[in-house]
Scaffold this active site. Structure first.
Site, PDB file in Angstrom:
ATOM      1  N   LYS A 276       0.836  -1.200   0.000  1.00  0.00           N
ATOM      2  CA  LYS A 276       0.000   0.000   0.000  1.00  0.00           C
ATOM      3  C   LYS A 276       0.872   1.252   0.000  1.00  0.00           C
ATOM      4  O   LYS A 276       1.924   1.261   0.639  1.00  0.00           O
ATOM      5  CB  LYS A 276      -0.862   0.025   1.280  1.00  0.00           C
ATOM      6  CG  LYS A 276      -1.997  -0.965   1.303  1.00  0.00           C
ATOM      7  CD  LYS A 276      -2.772  -0.838   2.611  1.00  0.00           C
ATOM      8  CE  LYS A 276      -3.859  -1.888   2.732  1.00  0.00           C
ATOM      9  NZ  LYS A 276      -4.968  -1.731   1.772  1.00  0.00           N
ATOM     10  N   ARG A 350     -10.421 -11.422   1.667  1.00  0.00           N
ATOM     11  CA  ARG A 350     -11.324 -12.408   1.064  1.00  0.00           C
ATOM     12  C   ARG A 350     -10.685 -13.796   1.074  1.00  0.00           C
ATOM     13  O   ARG A 350     -11.376 -14.798   1.115  1.00  0.00           O
ATOM     14  CB  ARG A 350     -11.717 -11.963  -0.348  1.00  0.00           C
ATOM     15  CG  ARG A 350     -10.581 -11.864  -1.322  1.00  0.00           C
ATOM     16  CD  ARG A 350     -10.922 -11.017  -2.547  1.00  0.00           C
ATOM     17  NE  ARG A 350     -10.919  -9.581  -2.231  1.00  0.00           N
ATOM     18  CZ  ARG A 350     -11.209  -8.621  -3.095  1.00  0.00           C
ATOM     19  NH1 ARG A 350     -11.538  -8.926  -4.338  1.00  0.00           N
ATOM     20  NH2 ARG A 350     -11.191  -7.355  -2.737  1.00  0.00           N
TER      21      ARG A 350
HETATM   22  N1  BES Z   1      -8.088  -3.840   4.480  1.00  0.00           N
HETATM   23  C1  BES Z   1      -8.272  -3.379   3.165  1.00  0.00           C
HETATM   24  C2  BES Z   1      -9.577  -2.612   2.966  1.00  0.00           C
HETATM   25  C3  BES Z   1      -9.728  -1.313   3.685  1.00  0.00           C
HETATM   26  C4  BES Z   1      -9.262  -0.148   3.124  1.00  0.00           C
HETATM   27  C5  BES Z   1     -10.384  -1.274   4.897  1.00  0.00           C
HETATM   28  C6  BES Z   1      -9.439   1.052   3.799  1.00  0.00           C
HETATM   29  C7  BES Z   1     -10.548  -0.073   5.564  1.00  0.00           C
HETATM   30  C8  BES Z   1     -10.064   1.087   4.998  1.00  0.00           C
HETATM   31  C9  BES Z   1      -8.271  -4.561   2.181  1.00  0.00           C
HETATM   32  O1  BES Z   1      -7.503  -5.640   2.526  1.00  0.00           O
HETATM   33  C10 BES Z   1      -7.711  -4.028   0.904  1.00  0.00           C
HETATM   34  O2  BES Z   1      -6.565  -3.743   0.880  1.00  0.00           O
HETATM   35  N2  BES Z   1      -8.548  -3.934  -0.107  1.00  0.00           N
HETATM   36  C11 BES Z   1      -8.142  -3.460  -1.371  1.00  0.00           C
HETATM   37  C12 BES Z   1      -8.691  -4.421  -2.395  1.00  0.00           C
HETATM   38  C13 BES Z   1      -8.159  -4.197  -3.756  1.00  0.00           C
HETATM   39  C14 BES Z   1      -6.711  -4.600  -3.837  1.00  0.00           C
HETATM   40  C15 BES Z   1      -8.995  -5.017  -4.708  1.00  0.00           C
HETATM   41  C16 BES Z   1      -8.714  -2.068  -1.562  1.00  0.00           C
HETATM   42  O3  BES Z   1      -9.813  -1.811  -1.088  1.00  0.00           O
HETATM   43  O4  BES Z   1      -8.029  -1.240  -2.144  1.00  0.00           O
HETATM   44 MG    MG Z   2      -5.506  -5.474   1.809  1.00  0.00          MG
END
Ligand code: BES
Ligand code: MG
Ligand code: ZN
Length: 503
Positions: A276, A350
């Protein structure tokens, strides 16, 4: 904090009087001594305070009995919601703490006792007060920490049966609030401390001495033996061992099918090799709040002696980049034998939930509800006051929406459907962990939910169970918090689940 009820009070260091807009504010002066009453009258005459929603004014009195009176606006009587009531109570507690007071009294308006009923007034009043009192400040110097409250007294003239209901509500509200503050604390704890191992130990600690509750922790060898290849894949880049935490509550007949709650327990989500950007990585200690909500829900139900069988499954690991990390292009094999192409290691939630959804089949469940901070897309869609609800089952959708509105925690029904399921089909595996409809990430909350849905069917028997998924976009507030609850984890979902499980 003690929560008490009194018919009237002669003195209070911090007395809170909620008032309705346009109903005449004179009422406020009837609970206080004459000297203080004249000060309140002066406020009313000034028209500086008209009881509009979200407004308040603090009146200082030279009288020794009531040195501070907080007049709080409820807005118009027809518009007040349970969420609004909880916010008023929470606000009052934080305002009192702001003035370094350790005791406060709050007049409960009769109109609200009528509208919500005595039980709900007590239950949600006590809950809101205790959730407001909590502050995660153990890592600050002592003199910068919030002082705990010793008591919160509700002033109510209810009698007989109604009074009993109010008191019962307060007692049960305190029980549930205690659990919610415990799980908020797990969420707020820094990720270097709150590892999967500590989460499992804390689950054991919090479950101790609760009747009919047992905990079973599955460690690496068990997880391998069960073939939970997705959980193993996500965890393999971390030095922390994964855990699969199982909590069981037997409150119903031995023959009655359990409700299975599943919670995403990523104790830190760096994104893994699909790392990230820094702005998106902060707050990722909260990525285990789905697990916290599932745990809080089962423990609260057990403490309330709900006559049902409930199971909580909490897959937990850390998502880290390293030489041993799982990679984009890897193919993982879930517990049910289905193969999953990894397209992005940041779509890890997921994956660990997939193995838990497979494991849930072993219970022949009545229904399965999962909780997860799954997608940024859900937060983009709904903001952080509501969570997304996904389910193919109309009765579950209705039951959960109703429970949410009863609890003053709002959900919004978002779609599953063939276009989302189509979008996650893979060329080289049965399914992939990334997909969009019309664009690589369009409909990201729904394609994530469709991925979970895929694992609700047992590929051998073709059996499915009734299932719902909550994408918890509102499980934590920013660092600043709100006027009625401080920043960090807020325990979203537990109050809804208590309503659902009790209903
Ligand atoms: N934990 C995150 C989702 C999230 C983001 C929760 C911000 C709370 C606040 C999840 O694991 C994630 O990283 N999701 C990605 C998915 C994408 C790679 C398809 C996202 O939401 O960007
Ligand atoms: Mg994630
Ligand atoms: Zn995550």
């Amino acid at each position: 904090m003690e929560v008490l009820v009194k018919k009237s009070i002669e003195q209070s260091p911090f007395f809170v009087v909620p008032l309705f807009e346009g109903k005449g504010l004179k009422e406020a002066s009837q609970y206080v001594d004459s000297q203080t009453a004249s000060l309140i009258d002066a406020v009313i005459r000034s028209k500086d305070f008209e009881a509009k929603k979200g407004t308040s004014t603090l009146v200082y009195s030279p009288s020794g009995q009531m040195p501070r009176i907080l007049l709080v606006g409820l807005g118009k009587e027809k518009d007040i919601s349970l969420k609004g009531y909880k916010e008023v109570i929470g606000n009052a507690v934080i305002a009192a703490q702001g003035k370094k007071q350790t005791a406060l009294s709050i007049r409960i308006p009769q109109e609200l006792e009528k509208k919500f009923g005595p039980y709900a007034c007590g239950y949600y009043g006590a809950l809101a007060a205790m959730l407001a009192e909590y502050s995660f400040d153990q890592h600050k110097q002592k003199d910068a920490q919030v002082i705990p409250m010793s008591s919160c007294t509700f002033v109510s003239q209810l009698n007989g049966k109604d009074e009993k209901q109010l008191i019962k509500g307060i007692e049960e509200g305190r029980l549930v609030a205690g659990v919610i503050n415990d799980i908020r604390h797990l969420g707020n704890t820094p990720p270097g401390i709150m590892t999967p191992t500590l989460l499992s130990k804390e689950t054991v600690r919090l479950s101790k001495n609760i009747k009919n509750v047992s905990v079973n922790i599955l460690s690496l060898p068990d997880i391998k033996k069960l073939g939970m290849g997705c959980l193993l894949g996500v965890s393999q880049g971390s030095v922390e061992e994964p855990k699969f935490i199982i909590v069981e509550y037997k409150g119903g007949a031995a023959s009655s099918k359990p409700t299975v709650l599943i919670g995403k327990g990523i104790t830190f989500d760096s994104g893994g090799l699909s790392i990230k950007p820094d702005a998106y990585m902060s707050d990722m200690k909260f990525d285990m709040l789905g697990a916290a909500t599932a745990l809080g829900s089962i423990l609260a139900a057990a403490k309330l002696n709900v006559k049902k069988n409930i199971v909580a499954l909490l897959p937990s690991c850390e998502n880290m980049p390293s030489g041993s990390s799982y990679r984009p292009d890897d193919i993982l094999i879930a517990m049910n034998g289905q193969s999953v192409l990894v397209e992005n290691t940041d779509a890890e939630g997921r994956l660990i939930l997939a193995d838990a959804l497979c494991y849930a089949h072993t219970y022949n469940p009545k229904d399965v509800i999962d909780f997860a901070t799954l997608t940024g897309a859900c937060m983009v869609a709904l903001g952080n006051e509501r969570s997304g609800l996904f389910s193919p089952e109309q009765s579950l959708i209705e039951g959960l929406l109703q429970a949410g509105s009863k609890a003053g925690e709002y959900l919004w029904h978002l779609p599953l459907g063939e276009e989302y399921s189509e979008a996650i089909k893979a060329e080289v595996a049965d399914i992939k962990n990334l997909g969009g409809v019309g664009g690589s990430r369009y409909g990201g909350a729904s394609t994530a939910a469709a991925f979970l849905q895929y694992f609700t069917e047992d590929p051998k028997t073709k059996k499915t169970y009734p299932w719902a998924h909550l994408d918890l976009s509102s499980c934590y507030t920013g660092t600043k918090g709100k006027s009625y609850i401080r920043g960090g984890a807020n325990g979203f979902g537990v109050q809804t689940m208590v309503e659902y499980l009790r209903g």
